[in-house]
Write an enzyme that holds these catalytic residues in place. Structure first.
Site, PDB file in Angstrom:
ATOM      1  N   PRO A  70       0.830  -1.205   0.000  1.00 31.69           N
ATOM      2  CA  PRO A  70       0.000   0.000   0.000  1.00 31.69           C
ATOM      3  C   PRO A  70       0.865   1.256   0.000  1.00 31.69           C
ATOM      4  O   PRO A  70       1.936   1.301   0.611  1.00 31.69           O
ATOM      5  CB  PRO A  70      -0.787  -0.136   1.303  1.00 31.69           C
ATOM      6  CG  PRO A  70      -0.841  -1.608   1.555  1.00 31.69           C
ATOM      7  CD  PRO A  70       0.478  -2.127   1.080  1.00 31.69           C
ATOM      8  N   GLU A  71       0.379   2.281  -0.686  1.00 36.19           N
ATOM      9  CA  GLU A  71       1.130   3.524  -0.795  1.00 36.19           C
ATOM     10  C   GLU A  71       0.551   4.568   0.161  1.00 36.19           C
ATOM     11  O   GLU A  71      -0.425   4.318   0.861  1.00 36.19           O
ATOM     12  CB  GLU A  71       1.123   3.986  -2.248  1.00 36.19           C
ATOM     13  CG  GLU A  71       1.435   2.826  -3.178  1.00 36.19           C
ATOM     14  CD  GLU A  71       2.166   3.190  -4.449  1.00 36.19           C
ATOM     15  OE1 GLU A  71       2.573   4.347  -4.624  1.00 36.19           O
ATOM     16  OE2 GLU A  71       2.339   2.282  -5.276  1.00 36.19           O
ATOM     17  N   LYS A 121       4.128   5.328   5.279  1.00 34.32           N
ATOM     18  CA  LYS A 121       3.406   4.066   5.193  1.00 34.32           C
ATOM     19  C   LYS A 121       3.190   3.427   6.558  1.00 34.32           C
ATOM     20  O   LYS A 121       2.765   2.266   6.649  1.00 34.32           O
ATOM     21  CB  LYS A 121       4.163   3.104   4.277  1.00 34.32           C
ATOM     22  CG  LYS A 121       4.333   3.630   2.857  1.00 34.32           C
ATOM     23  CD  LYS A 121       5.097   2.632   2.006  1.00 34.32           C
ATOM     24  CE  LYS A 121       5.357   3.189   0.615  1.00 34.32           C
ATOM     25  NZ  LYS A 121       6.108   2.234  -0.234  1.00 34.32           N
ATOM     26  N   ASN A 127       5.387   1.534  -5.446  1.00 36.93           N
ATOM     27  CA  ASN A 127       5.753   1.125  -6.789  1.00 36.93           C
ATOM     28  C   ASN A 127       4.833   1.688  -7.869  1.00 36.93           C
ATOM     29  O   ASN A 127       5.259   1.954  -8.987  1.00 36.93           O
ATOM     30  CB  ASN A 127       5.776  -0.405  -6.866  1.00 36.93           C
ATOM     31  CG  ASN A 127       6.760  -0.921  -7.892  1.00 36.93           C
ATOM     32  OD1 ASN A 127       7.820  -0.333  -8.083  1.00 36.93           O
ATOM     33  ND2 ASN A 127       6.412  -1.996  -8.562  1.00 36.93           N
ATOM     34  N   ARG A 159      11.193  -5.184  -7.954  1.00 32.24           N
ATOM     35  CA  ARG A 159       9.779  -4.847  -8.108  1.00 32.24           C
ATOM     36  C   ARG A 159       9.463  -4.647  -9.590  1.00 32.24           C
ATOM     37  O   ARG A 159      10.273  -4.082 -10.327  1.00 32.24           O
ATOM     38  CB  ARG A 159       9.437  -3.578  -7.332  1.00 32.24           C
ATOM     39  CG  ARG A 159       9.670  -3.687  -5.829  1.00 32.24           C
ATOM     40  CD  ARG A 159       9.355  -2.373  -5.129  1.00 32.24           C
ATOM     41  NE  ARG A 159       9.699  -2.429  -3.725  1.00 32.24           N
ATOM     42  CZ  ARG A 159       8.890  -2.891  -2.782  1.00 32.24           C
ATOM     43  NH1 ARG A 159       7.697  -3.341  -3.112  1.00 32.24           N
ATOM     44  NH2 ARG A 159       9.265  -2.912  -1.520  1.00 32.24           N
TER      45      ARG A 159
END
Length: 278
Positions: free
Chosen positions: A2-3, A51, A165, A250
């Site tokens: 999660p961002e 985060k 990402n 990633r």
């Protein structure tokens, strides 16, 4: 993972359900805190920091959690069936007379003194959605290692906190450069506006149920997750490759026509990978 906007939304839900209420249920399902009991204490606030989630409780205590890749917090009206996953994935339950917050698959869960919060968030750069936001400091952090690929630098939470990402790939597209471009090679005018550009993107999405960087209904993202579909601007096939963030590889998306700079076939080899702190 999660961002920042997703974590901000989670904090808002938890704050609305718990803040100002006395806990009538406290159930920690991790060995370290098996005997911890917050029952009878009032939840003061739930605050996001990058985060990280900080749930502050009466008596000078903070419950620190991080969602990492798979964690989540769910809020349920009392009496409603819980739907966040099987019971063996529950790590903590906090409830009051009206609502119950259930933490599923939380890889980071730590009960600490509120006075010790800096131990877990003090290393972070300016928070894109927080009161400590400082674009000048964020830019200086990014430029401190000019040879570092831009994508890696954006993911490093020590530079600025909140980008994951998805935003990494989308920001690089909007800046017109590949994620493998060295930070120091980013044109000065684009570098100068990058921090505020990133902030506007996260702010625009923190209240949206579906994240969008394009403003187009049904076409929410320019490049992330879209390989090998055509670019929304030039119709060239979007590409995907792995890019390290200092801790793991990633999937990274880019348009080879709209974005200039090195790509995996042309990027110079890097030295020892850096450790990225979340």
């Amino acid at each position: 993972m999660p961002e920042g906007d997703t974590v901000w939304q989670t904090a808002r839900r938890l704050h609305g359900a718990l803040a100002g209420q006395v806990l009538t249920r406290s159930d920690f399902r991790v060995p370290k805190y098996a005997t911890a009991d917050l029952t009878g204490r009032t939840v003061l606030d739930v605050t996001p920091h990058g985060k990280h989630l900080l749930t502050r409780v009466e008596g000078g205590l903070t419950l620190h959690s991080h969602l990492k890749m798979d964690g989540s917090w769910k809020v349920f009206a009392n009496g409603r069936r819980w739907t966040g996953g099987p019971s063996h994935q529950i790590r903590v339950i906090l409830g009051n007379e009206d609502r119950t917050a259930v933490g599923y698959r939380l890889p980071v869960l730590e009960l600490m003194r509120t006075s010790d919060e800096q131990r877990v968030v003090g290393h972070l750069g300016p928070d894109l959605l927080g009161p400590d936001w400082n674009p000048e400091r964020a830019l200086a952090n990014l430029l401190a290692d000019p040879a570092r690929p831009l994508g890696e630098a954006l993911l490093d939470q020590r530079n600025l906190a909140g980008i994951g990402n998805v935003y990494k790939s989308e920001l690089c597209f909007l800046l017109g450069v590949t994620p493998w471009l060295p930070v120091g090679a980013l044109p000065a005018e684009r570098a100068a506006r990058l921090p505020e550009f990133a902030k506007r993107l996260l702010e625009a999405n923190r209240d949206r149920p579906v994240r969008s960087t394009t403003g187009r209904r049904g076409q929410d993202l320019f490049v992330y997750g879209r390989a090998p579909r055509p670019c929304l601007r030039c119709r060239t096939s979007i590409r995907v490759a792995e890019q390290g963030d200092g801790s793991r590889e990633r999937p990274t998306y880019w348009c080879p026509r709209c974005q200039t700079g090195p790509s995996p076939s042309t990027a110079p080899p890097r030295g020892t990978p850096r450790r990225t702190t979340n």
